[in-house]
Design an enzyme around this catalytic site. Structure first.
Site, PDB file in Angstrom:
ATOM      1  N   HIS A   1      54.693  40.366  29.408  1.00 32.67           N
ATOM      2  CA  HIS A   1      55.103  41.735  29.703  1.00 32.67           C
ATOM      3  C   HIS A   1      56.568  41.982  29.342  1.00 32.67           C
ATOM      4  O   HIS A   1      57.207  42.869  29.886  1.00 32.67           O
ATOM      5  CB  HIS A   1      54.840  42.062  31.181  1.00 32.67           C
ATOM      6  N   GLU A  45      46.719  32.736  48.677  1.00 35.47           N
ATOM      7  CA  GLU A  45      45.353  33.194  48.923  1.00 35.47           C
ATOM      8  C   GLU A  45      44.545  32.957  47.659  1.00 35.47           C
ATOM      9  O   GLU A  45      44.604  33.749  46.721  1.00 35.47           O
ATOM     10  CB  GLU A  45      45.359  34.686  49.280  1.00 35.47           C
ATOM     11  N   ASN A  57      47.686  29.134  44.788  1.00 34.69           N
ATOM     12  CA  ASN A  57      47.831  30.488  45.321  1.00 34.69           C
ATOM     13  C   ASN A  57      47.783  30.424  46.835  1.00 34.69           C
ATOM     14  O   ASN A  57      46.954  29.710  47.397  1.00 34.69           O
ATOM     15  CB  ASN A  57      46.690  31.393  44.828  1.00 34.69           C
ATOM     16  N   SER A  95      46.304  36.168  40.759  1.00 36.41           N
ATOM     17  CA  SER A  95      44.884  36.142  41.109  1.00 36.41           C
ATOM     18  C   SER A  95      44.017  36.259  39.856  1.00 36.41           C
ATOM     19  O   SER A  95      42.795  36.195  39.938  1.00 36.41           O
ATOM     20  CB  SER A  95      44.557  37.274  42.077  1.00 36.41           C
ATOM     21  N   CYS A 122      67.598  50.252  21.748  1.00 36.18           N
ATOM     22  CA  CYS A 122      67.760  51.687  21.556  1.00 36.18           C
ATOM     23  C   CYS A 122      66.563  52.184  20.745  1.00 36.18           C
ATOM     24  O   CYS A 122      66.325  51.712  19.635  1.00 36.18           O
ATOM     25  CB  CYS A 122      69.065  51.971  20.805  1.00 36.18           C
ATOM     26  N   ASP A 139      61.187  38.508  35.088  1.00 40.69           N
ATOM     27  CA  ASP A 139      62.450  38.192  35.767  1.00 40.69           C
ATOM     28  C   ASP A 139      63.262  37.073  35.119  1.00 40.69           C
ATOM     29  O   ASP A 139      64.400  36.817  35.522  1.00 40.69           O
ATOM     30  CB  ASP A 139      62.191  37.860  37.245  1.00 40.69           C
ATOM     31  N   GLY A 174      50.434  31.712  41.362  1.00 45.50           N
ATOM     32  CA  GLY A 174      50.983  33.007  41.753  1.00 45.50           C
ATOM     33  C   GLY A 174      50.331  34.206  41.108  1.00 45.50           C
ATOM     34  O   GLY A 174      50.924  35.279  41.066  1.00 45.50           O
TER      35      GLY A 174
HETATM   36 ZN    ZN Z   1      71.252  53.572  19.296  1.00 46.00          ZN
END
Ligand code: ZN
Length: 245
Positions: A120, A217, A215, A191, A128, A105, A189
């Site tokens: 990630h 939890e 955390n 686990s 493209c 994000d 944030g």
């Molecule tokens: Zn392209």
């Protein structure tokens, strides 16, 4: 509410640490209004990951996958929360070497953090797959969805790592660099149940590094020396206060 003594102990550990790195996951962005993708109201409860989250699915029907990506585009309009801002403040104070995040994000960067490794990928750049050209998010925002490559009219793909794609080599090597000689890993944030987060936490632990867990939890059990079981923003605000004293 985390115990004041636990916050104080965490602050002491951070102040004595020669090198601290943060490892963050979905839980740090929920307070910014981005539901955990894997959670009850998350993206993957409405979009089957096999149909919408693989490069194979994108190759077959990119317009269909963009029904999911369009929602992601809206989500990343979110603003960083107090926790993101506190991590950025720690970096400015010289108390944080960098952040490894599972999130796509861009909220750490929006908060002002400069050293951020995105395991990630991110929604900041769109590429493209046909001609190899890349375009920034601002350009994509000007296009109708699904965005077509201005050069060759193929559907563009964000530089996020789909489920069947490898972690980018650059992210792996930057993580290695960042983790070298780490004294304290601040886990927030996540686990740490999934690779690569599990691998990173395990590696720091085996190398004698110490782990602070934030955390709602707690999930790290005995791996964490200090556990702060409360929301990310609240804990980070308290921690930053304690570090300023
Ligand atoms: Zn392209």
């Amino acid at each position: 509410m985390p115990e004041p003594t636990a916050v104080r102990r965490a602050a002491d550990l951070l102040q004595r640490s020669g090198k601290t790195v943060a490892l963050t996951g979905a839980g740090v962005s929920t307070e910014s209004g981005i539901p955990d993708f894997r959670g009850k109201n998350g993206l993957w409860s409405r979009f089957d990951p096999m149909e919408y989250g693989t490069i194979g699915a994108f190759g077959k029907d990119p317009k269909k996958v963009w029904r999911m990506l369009g929602e992601l585009l809206d989500l990343i309009e979110a603003k960083p929360n107090q926790g993101h801002l506190a991590l950025a403040a720690m970096e400015r104070k010289g108390l944080l070497a960098g952040i490894v995040t599972q999130n796509i994000d861009g909220l750490h960067q929006k908060a002002g953090s400069s050293k951020v490794v995105e395991f990630h990928g991110s929604m900041a750049i769109f590429s493209c797959l046909a001609c190899g050209k890349s375009f920034p998010l601002a350009r994509i925002r000007q296009l109708a969805l699904p965005p077509l490559c201005p050069e060759c009219a193929e559907v563009l793909k964000p530089d996020v790592v789909f489920f069947d794609e490898r972690i980018p080599a650059a992210a792996l090597s930057e993580t290695e660099e960042l983790l070298a000689g780490v004294d304290v890993l601040l886990v927030a944030g996540t686990s740490c149940q999934v690779v690569p987060a599990s691998y990173i936490a395990g590696r720091v632990y085996r190398n004698g590094g110490r782990i602070i867990e934030i955390n709602l939890e707690p999930a790290l059990g005995g791996f964490a020396e200090i556990t702060l079981a409360a929301g990310f923003s609240k804990v980070m605000t308290q921690l930053l206060n304690a570090l300023s004293k």
